[in-house]
Design a protein around this motif. Sequence first.
Motif, PDB file in Angstrom:
ATOM      1  N   ALA A  78       0.358  -1.310  -0.092  1.00 45.34           N
ATOM      2  CA  ALA A  78       0.090  -0.292   0.253  1.00 45.34           C
ATOM      3  C   ALA A  78       0.840   1.217   0.009  1.00 45.34           C
ATOM      4  O   ALA A  78       0.550   2.668  -0.642  1.00 45.34           O
ATOM      5  CB  ALA A  78      -1.344   0.138   0.898  1.00 45.34           C
ATOM      6  N   ILE A  79       2.290   1.043   0.304  1.00 38.97           N
ATOM      7  CA  ILE A  79       3.176   2.230   0.462  1.00 38.97           C
ATOM      8  C   ILE A  79       3.523   2.129  -1.047  1.00 38.97           C
ATOM      9  O   ILE A  79       4.666   3.295  -1.082  1.00 38.97           O
ATOM     10  CB  ILE A  79       3.911   2.675   1.431  1.00 38.97           C
ATOM     11  CG1 ILE A  79       4.659   1.485   1.994  1.00 38.97           C
ATOM     12  CG2 ILE A  79       2.880   3.060   2.794  1.00 38.97           C
ATOM     13  CD1 ILE A  79       5.918   1.506   2.904  1.00 38.97           C
ATOM     14  N   PRO A 114      -2.170   1.109  -3.204  1.00 40.70           N
ATOM     15  CA  PRO A 114      -3.633   0.866  -2.308  1.00 40.70           C
ATOM     16  C   PRO A 114      -5.039   0.651  -2.968  1.00 40.70           C
ATOM     17  O   PRO A 114      -5.838   0.328  -2.159  1.00 40.70           O
ATOM     18  CB  PRO A 114      -3.166   2.193  -1.946  1.00 40.70           C
ATOM     19  CG  PRO A 114      -2.457   3.177  -2.606  1.00 40.70           C
ATOM     20  CD  PRO A 114      -1.649   1.902  -3.146  1.00 40.70           C
ATOM     21  N   LEU A 140      -8.831  -2.987  12.409  1.00 42.19           N
ATOM     22  CA  LEU A 140      -8.047  -1.638  12.610  1.00 42.19           C
ATOM     23  C   LEU A 140      -7.405  -2.554  14.219  1.00 42.19           C
ATOM     24  O   LEU A 140      -7.589  -2.261  14.787  1.00 42.19           O
ATOM     25  CB  LEU A 140      -7.498  -0.856  12.445  1.00 42.19           C
ATOM     26  CG  LEU A 140      -7.768  -0.818  10.563  1.00 42.19           C
ATOM     27  CD1 LEU A 140      -7.973   0.760  10.685  1.00 42.19           C
ATOM     28  CD2 LEU A 140      -5.733  -0.998  10.094  1.00 42.19           C
ATOM     29  N   ASP A 172       7.593  11.013   1.847  1.00 39.87           N
ATOM     30  CA  ASP A 172       8.199  12.475   1.786  1.00 39.87           C
ATOM     31  C   ASP A 172       8.820  13.600   1.432  1.00 39.87           C
ATOM     32  O   ASP A 172       9.493  14.658   2.146  1.00 39.87           O
ATOM     33  CB  ASP A 172       9.273  12.520   3.453  1.00 39.87           C
ATOM     34  CG  ASP A 172       8.062  11.727   4.359  1.00 39.87           C
ATOM     35  OD1 ASP A 172       6.606  12.086   4.533  1.00 39.87           O
ATOM     36  OD2 ASP A 172       8.503  10.982   5.480  1.00 39.87           O
ATOM     37  N   PHE A 202       8.869  17.367   0.738  1.00 42.35           N
ATOM     38  CA  PHE A 202       8.811  18.172   1.880  1.00 42.35           C
ATOM     39  C   PHE A 202      10.376  18.851   1.682  1.00 42.35           C
ATOM     40  O   PHE A 202      10.284  19.778   2.528  1.00 42.35           O
ATOM     41  CB  PHE A 202       8.446  18.081   3.233  1.00 42.35           C
ATOM     42  CG  PHE A 202       7.047  17.401   3.440  1.00 42.35           C
ATOM     43  CD1 PHE A 202       6.346  18.527   3.585  1.00 42.35           C
ATOM     44  CD2 PHE A 202       6.915  16.013   3.840  1.00 42.35           C
ATOM     45  CE1 PHE A 202       5.393  18.566   4.191  1.00 42.35           C
ATOM     46  CE2 PHE A 202       5.353  15.698   3.316  1.00 42.35           C
ATOM     47  CZ  PHE A 202       4.667  16.675   2.947  1.00 42.35           C
ATOM     48  N   GLY A 211       1.223   7.393  -1.032  1.00 42.08           N
ATOM     49  CA  GLY A 211       0.432   5.924  -0.768  1.00 42.08           C
ATOM     50  C   GLY A 211       0.156   5.807   0.932  1.00 42.08           C
ATOM     51  O   GLY A 211      -1.538   5.522   0.644  1.00 42.08           O
ATOM     52  N   PRO A 212       0.486   5.745   1.678  1.00 37.80           N
ATOM     53  CA  PRO A 212      -0.263   5.970   3.245  1.00 37.80           C
ATOM     54  C   PRO A 212      -1.713   6.596   4.123  1.00 37.80           C
ATOM     55  O   PRO A 212      -2.270   6.257   3.934  1.00 37.80           O
ATOM     56  CB  PRO A 212       1.426   6.321   3.967  1.00 37.80           C
ATOM     57  CG  PRO A 212       2.404   5.607   3.517  1.00 37.80           C
ATOM     58  CD  PRO A 212       2.140   6.221   2.269  1.00 37.80           C
ATOM     59  N   GLN A 240      -3.476   7.671   1.180  1.00 33.64           N
ATOM     60  CA  GLN A 240      -4.976   6.844   0.392  1.00 33.64           C
ATOM     61  C   GLN A 240      -5.312   5.948   1.185  1.00 33.64           C
ATOM     62  O   GLN A 240      -5.919   5.363   1.045  1.00 33.64           O
ATOM     63  CB  GLN A 240      -4.052   5.810  -0.790  1.00 33.64           C
ATOM     64  CG  GLN A 240      -3.938   7.669  -2.220  1.00 33.64           C
ATOM     65  CD  GLN A 240      -3.352   6.882  -2.602  1.00 33.64           C
ATOM     66  OE1 GLN A 240      -3.511   6.210  -3.454  1.00 33.64           O
ATOM     67  NE2 GLN A 240      -2.173   8.125  -3.673  1.00 33.64           N
ATOM     68  N   VAL A 241      -4.524   4.962   2.061  1.00 30.85           N
ATOM     69  CA  VAL A 241      -4.726   3.929   3.395  1.00 30.85           C
ATOM     70  C   VAL A 241      -5.171   4.707   4.224  1.00 30.85           C
ATOM     71  O   VAL A 241      -6.609   4.802   4.593  1.00 30.85           O
ATOM     72  CB  VAL A 241      -3.462   3.352   3.621  1.00 30.85           C
ATOM     73  CG1 VAL A 241      -3.948   2.075   4.982  1.00 30.85           C
ATOM     74  CG2 VAL A 241      -2.961   2.306   2.473  1.00 30.85           C
ATOM     75  N   ILE A 289     -10.186   5.463   6.891  1.00 26.49           N
ATOM     76  CA  ILE A 289     -10.215   4.933   8.294  1.00 26.49           C
ATOM     77  C   ILE A 289     -10.534   6.676   8.557  1.00 26.49           C
ATOM     78  O   ILE A 289     -11.073   6.698   9.397  1.00 26.49           O
ATOM     79  CB  ILE A 289      -8.629   5.202   8.112  1.00 26.49           C
ATOM     80  CG1 ILE A 289      -8.658   3.265   7.766  1.00 26.49           C
ATOM     81  CG2 ILE A 289      -9.042   5.568  10.055  1.00 26.49           C
ATOM     82  CD1 ILE A 289      -6.459   2.846   8.409  1.00 26.49           C
ATOM     83  N   GLU A 336     -14.341   6.964   8.205  1.00 29.11           N
ATOM     84  CA  GLU A 336     -15.134   6.789   8.885  1.00 29.11           C
ATOM     85  C   GLU A 336     -15.221   6.591  10.153  1.00 29.11           C
ATOM     86  O   GLU A 336     -16.756   6.973  10.479  1.00 29.11           O
ATOM     87  CB  GLU A 336     -14.542   4.813   9.188  1.00 29.11           C
ATOM     88  CG  GLU A 336     -15.046   3.747   7.822  1.00 29.11           C
ATOM     89  CD  GLU A 336     -13.995   2.501   7.786  1.00 29.11           C
ATOM     90  OE1 GLU A 336     -13.810   2.418   9.052  1.00 29.11           O
ATOM     91  OE2 GLU A 336     -13.968   2.002   6.969  1.00 29.11           O
ATOM     92  N   ILE A 348       3.695  12.542   5.875  1.00 27.79           N
ATOM     93  CA  ILE A 348       2.142  12.453   5.781  1.00 27.79           C
ATOM     94  C   ILE A 348       1.966  11.407   5.631  1.00 27.79           C
ATOM     95  O   ILE A 348       2.903  11.010   4.672  1.00 27.79           O
ATOM     96  CB  ILE A 348       2.084  13.575   4.353  1.00 27.79           C
ATOM     97  CG1 ILE A 348       2.834  13.239   3.169  1.00 27.79           C
ATOM     98  CG2 ILE A 348       1.807  14.722   5.097  1.00 27.79           C
ATOM     99  CD1 ILE A 348       1.789  13.905   2.064  1.00 27.79           C
ATOM    100  N   LEU A 352       2.482  10.266  13.555  1.00 26.30           N
ATOM    101  CA  LEU A 352       2.785  10.029  12.749  1.00 26.30           C
ATOM    102  C   LEU A 352       2.509   8.760  11.895  1.00 26.30           C
ATOM    103  O   LEU A 352       2.556   7.937  12.539  1.00 26.30           O
ATOM    104  CB  LEU A 352       4.723  10.246  12.892  1.00 26.30           C
ATOM    105  CG  LEU A 352       4.783  11.580  13.028  1.00 26.30           C
ATOM    106  CD1 LEU A 352       6.532  11.538  13.330  1.00 26.30           C
ATOM    107  CD2 LEU A 352       4.851  12.304  11.865  1.00 26.30           C
ATOM    108  N   ILE A 388      -0.114   5.440   9.093  1.00 28.59           N
ATOM    109  CA  ILE A 388      -1.263   5.099   9.594  1.00 28.59           C
ATOM    110  C   ILE A 388      -1.387   4.823  10.870  1.00 28.59           C
ATOM    111  O   ILE A 388      -0.686   4.225  11.970  1.00 28.59           O
ATOM    112  CB  ILE A 388      -1.204   4.159   8.648  1.00 28.59           C
ATOM    113  CG1 ILE A 388      -0.948   4.527   7.183  1.00 28.59           C
ATOM    114  CG2 ILE A 388      -2.035   3.272   8.665  1.00 28.59           C
ATOM    115  CD1 ILE A 388      -1.079   3.246   6.656  1.00 28.59           C
ATOM    116  N   ASP A 427      -5.408   3.710  13.683  1.00 28.23           N
ATOM    117  CA  ASP A 427      -6.075   2.481  13.939  1.00 28.23           C
ATOM    118  C   ASP A 427      -7.758   3.684  13.640  1.00 28.23           C
ATOM    119  O   ASP A 427      -7.206   4.442  14.776  1.00 28.23           O
ATOM    120  CB  ASP A 427      -6.031   0.940  13.659  1.00 28.23           C
ATOM    121  CG  ASP A 427      -5.492   1.690  15.896  1.00 28.23           C
ATOM    122  OD1 ASP A 427      -6.371   1.677  16.298  1.00 28.23           O
ATOM    123  OD2 ASP A 427      -4.306   1.591  16.392  1.00 28.23           O
TER     124      ASP A 427
END
Lengths: 328, 107
Positions: free
Chosen positions: A50-51, A67, A86, A145, A148, B33-34, B36-37, B41, B44, B76, B92, B94, B96
């Motif tokens: 996903a990353i 993702p 989660l 990152d 940045f 990417g993260p 978008q994960v 969340i 919700e 990010i 920092l 993802i 839960d």
Amino acid sequence: MVKLNLKKSMEQYDVVIIGGACAGLTAALYTARRELKTLVITKTYGGQAAITTEIENYPGTGTILGPELMNKFKQQAETAGAQIKLGEVNQVTKIEEGKFEIKSTIGAFESKAVILAYGLEQRTLGVPGEKKLTGRGVAYCATCDAPFFKSKIVGVVGGGNSSFDAAEYLSNIAKKVYLFNRSDKFRAEQVLIDQVNAAGNVESMNFTEIKEFIGEQKLEKVILLNNQTQQETELNLDGVFIEIGWITKTDMIKDLVNLDERGYVIVDNENKTSAPGIFAAGDITNTPFKQAVISAGDGAKAAMSTAKYIQMLRGKNGSIGLAPDLTR
Amino acid sequence: MSELNLTDANFDQEVKNYKDKPVLVDFFATWCGPCQVMGPIIDELSEELAGSGIKIAKLNVDESQAKAGEYGVMSIPTIIIFKNGEEKERLLGIQDKASLKQKLEAL
């Protein structure tokens, strides 16, 4: 409201899968389709995949965003009936044959079998200032990152593919990139090394380790150690990307299953671990190649072995209900 | 989606001047990417907390660079939880949903 976590009220599952990426979500799809009551507990959806910006080697999907692919995995597992939550598991205990207790940040659960599929975590340097300045100049994900650090001066730690990837990517964004390597040898592929050499603004510093990160609100400088001369120098940097690979997190499982010398869970060709009822799949195992498609296949194997194990338990206990169809 | 979209222009009004209840701000970018994960969340969480007075907000760091810079966001996704205009917690990567909810309701 769940206030008391009394043992007898613990929620029961056939299988608890720890980890929700390629291996875990595929395992969940398979166990749910076998009508096993399935719970996936995961810190994040999709893990390393996903990353990853784009995945080009997952068959059947063409080029797809990491993702997006992982979201499809998740939806398919949920449609099949798996529950995905989660949370972070912090303890797995074997109570008796075919009975495990899983303690997590979202409560305690009981299951007949467990599938370990939580992959790897990024290795850190473990030096002073690193933790405090993470997200304030110390970074672990160049694709996340790097923007940045536009026109800034940055460092990259490591001599493998991921560090060269990061250095190449950063060379297009930052003003100057230092590449710190502990030895004078690189493990990266030659094509990546050539790209970095061609960039023009990347300077390699061999035999160099970061000893300390210094900064108040954000990273200001690092103390470098030349491990040949033992000489220390300071260097002003706006950012440092740490790309020194991935490690297994074994505290929770080291007394449960056998690990190899690098900390990977040893599995047989049916993804069984050394402990009956505990299976493992994906990057956490001693499978030689770490790939999305391999993890997915591994997840399926672990799930089918789990179904077989639970069927065996049912046979032993003579409990009612039809065993799931194993020929499907 | 009920979460609030923050910009450099409305940040002070929506976050700094909001009293008594916490505000969660998800600093993100579309290319990460993260993030978008994290997005679903946050969606919700926002739905579950609708009507509680707790604000769930997103800030696109490409579009609102001034605020991202002011809070020193250099990675990010970063989530900052504010209350009465003050930064209470910074997370920092993802996160839960359950622990975010717990943190927000405890404030």
